[in-house]
Design a protein around this motif. Sequence first.
Motif, short mmCIF file in Angstrom:
data_model
loop_
_atom_site.label_atom_id
_atom_site.label_comp_id
_atom_site.label_asym_id
_atom_site.label_seq_id
_atom_site.Cartn_x
_atom_site.Cartn_y
_atom_site.Cartn_z
N GLN A 8 0.86 -1.15 0.00
CA GLN A 8 0.00 0.02 0.02
C GLN A 8 0.78 1.34 -0.02
N THR B 24 -0.87 4.98 -0.23
CA THR B 24 -1.15 5.73 0.74
C THR B 24 0.03 6.78 1.20
N VAL C 188 -5.50 7.00 -3.78
CA VAL C 188 -5.97 5.89 -2.81
C VAL C 188 -7.45 5.76 -3.12
N GLU C 189 -8.27 6.74 -3.10
CA GLU C 189 -9.61 6.22 -3.27
C GLU C 189 -9.93 5.62 -4.53
N GLU D 93 -8.88 2.02 -4.22
CA GLU D 93 -9.96 1.41 -3.31
C GLU D 93 -11.24 0.95 -4.17
N SER D 94 -11.61 1.77 -5.06
CA SER D 94 -12.77 1.76 -5.81
C SER D 94 -12.81 0.76 -6.78
N GLN E 86 -10.37 -1.81 -6.75
CA GLN E 86 -10.34 -3.25 -6.10
C GLN E 86 -11.85 -3.92 -5.56
N ALA E 87 -12.57 -2.66 -5.27
CA ALA E 87 -14.00 -3.17 -4.84
C ALA E 87 -14.83 -3.81 -5.82
N ARG F 221 -5.18 -8.42 -6.37
CA ARG F 221 -5.22 -6.83 -5.74
C ARG F 221 -4.11 -6.10 -6.31
N THR G 151 -12.61 2.31 -12.22
CA THR G 151 -13.05 2.50 -10.98
C THR G 151 -14.34 2.86 -10.65
#
Length: 462
Positions: free
Chosen positions: A49, A52, A60-61, A64-65, A67-68, A157, A241
Motif C-alpha cells: 500500500q 497511501t 488512494v480512493e 480502493e474503488s 479493487q472493490a 489486488r 474505478t
Amino acid sequence: MLQMPMLAGLCLVVAACSTTPPPAQVPAPVAPGWQAPLPHGGSVQDLAQWWTRTGDPLLVELIESAQALSPGLAQARSRIAQARASQVASSAALVPSLDGQASASRGLNEQLRSTATTAQAGLQAYWELDLLGGNAAAKTAADERLAGARVQWHEARVSVAAEVALQTSSLRTCLLQLDVAERDARSREETARLSALSERAGFTAPATAALARASAAEAQARQWQQRTQCDVDTKSLVALTGWEEPRLRARLAAQPAPVASDALFAMAALPAQVLAQRPDVYSAERDVAAASADVGSAQAQRYPRLSLSGSVGAASVRTGGVTTDLTTWTIGPLALSVPLLDGGRRAAQVDAAQARYDEAAALYRARVRQAVSEVEQALARLQGAGERNAIARIAAEGYRASLDATEARWRSGLASLVELEDARRTALAAENALVGLQHERMAAWVALYRAAGGGWNESSTP
C-alpha cells in the motif's frame, strides 16, 4: 467373520506396499544479490500500500474503488471457495462416513399370509483404512491448492492497484502535456496575430505571415489531439474505478498531481527475500507440492486397499394387531481390494501425475527466473529514469530560456520567424519530454511494486 491370523496377514500384505512420490520442493537457485542498483539503497518505507504515502488522496480512493469492483478479485475469491470445498471433501475421506436410512411399506406378507406394515431404520458406516497414505496425499494436494488460490487473491489486488496507478499517472501526465500544448498554442496564435499586423503595415513578407498562421494552426491541431487523448484516458479510468466521469474530472481539477517522491518503498537486498514475497512464485511452489502429492495418491491406487464397514438397524412389522420388533448390527466385512487387471489404467494415471509434476517443477523454475528478470528490469528502468530526470530538467529550462530570448529578439526585429519557430519547437519537445519522464518514473516504480510481489506475506491472504 475374519479370523485374527487372516486379519494380520491382510495388514502385512498392505503394509508391504509403499508409495514414493517425488520431492515436494525443487531447487531454483538465484544470484546472491541484484545486479541493478537498489533505489536509495532500499532505505524507505514498506512496499505494501505504498500509494497511501504518496500524498495523493485521490489515487488512494481510486485504487480502493477499483479493487472493490474488480472482476479479477471476484474470480480469485470464487477460486478460494472452490479450493476450500475441495479441501473439505479430501479431508472427509480420512474419517469414517455414516449414512442414515429409513423406509416404510405396507403390503402382503407371504410368510404371515396377511397384510403387514413394515418400517425400517438403520445406520451404515464405512471407513477406508488409509494405510498407504493415498487419501492423505489427496488432502495434502488440496491443502496446497488452497494455499495457491489464496495467494492469487493478493496477486489480483496487486494487479488492480498497479493498473489504476499507471492509468492515473498517464492521465495526469496527459493533462500536464495538454497544459503545455495550450500555452504553446496561445503563444503561436499571438505570433500569428503580430505577423498579420506587420504584414498589413508592409514590414513582413506574405510568406512569413503565412508561416506564422500555419504554425498557429499546427499548434491548435496538436492541442486538440492532446485533449482527445486525455478524454480517452479519463474514460479508461472511469471504467476501472466505476466513478462517474464528472466527479472524476472535478476531483482531478481540484487535486493536481503531487510532486513525485524520489523513493516510494523499500526493496530487499537479497533476491531470495523478494522471491519469497512474490505471489506467483509461491503459487507455483504450491503447485509443485500439490503435484507431488497427486503422484503419491495415484501410486496408492495401484496397491491393495483395505476398508471396514458396519451397520446398525431396527425393523418393525405390524400385522393382525401384533407388532414384532427386530434389531440387527454388524461389524464388517473387513474388505481387501487387490488390483489385478485394469488394462494399464492405474499405471497410466501414475505416469500422467508424474508428467504433471515435471511440468509444475519446470514452470516453477521458469517463474523464478522470470521474477528475477522482472525485478532487474524494473530496477534498471528506475535507475535510468532517475538519472535522466535532472538532465531533462536542465535541458527544458535551457531551451525555455533560449525561446524567451529568441522571442524577444524577434519582437525587436533581430531574429527571423524561422528562428523563433525552431526555438519554440525545441522548447516544446524538451518540456513534453520532462513531463513524460515523470510518468516513466512512476511506471518504473509501479513495475517494481508488481515485480517485488506487492508486499505479500502468508498472513495477508484471506
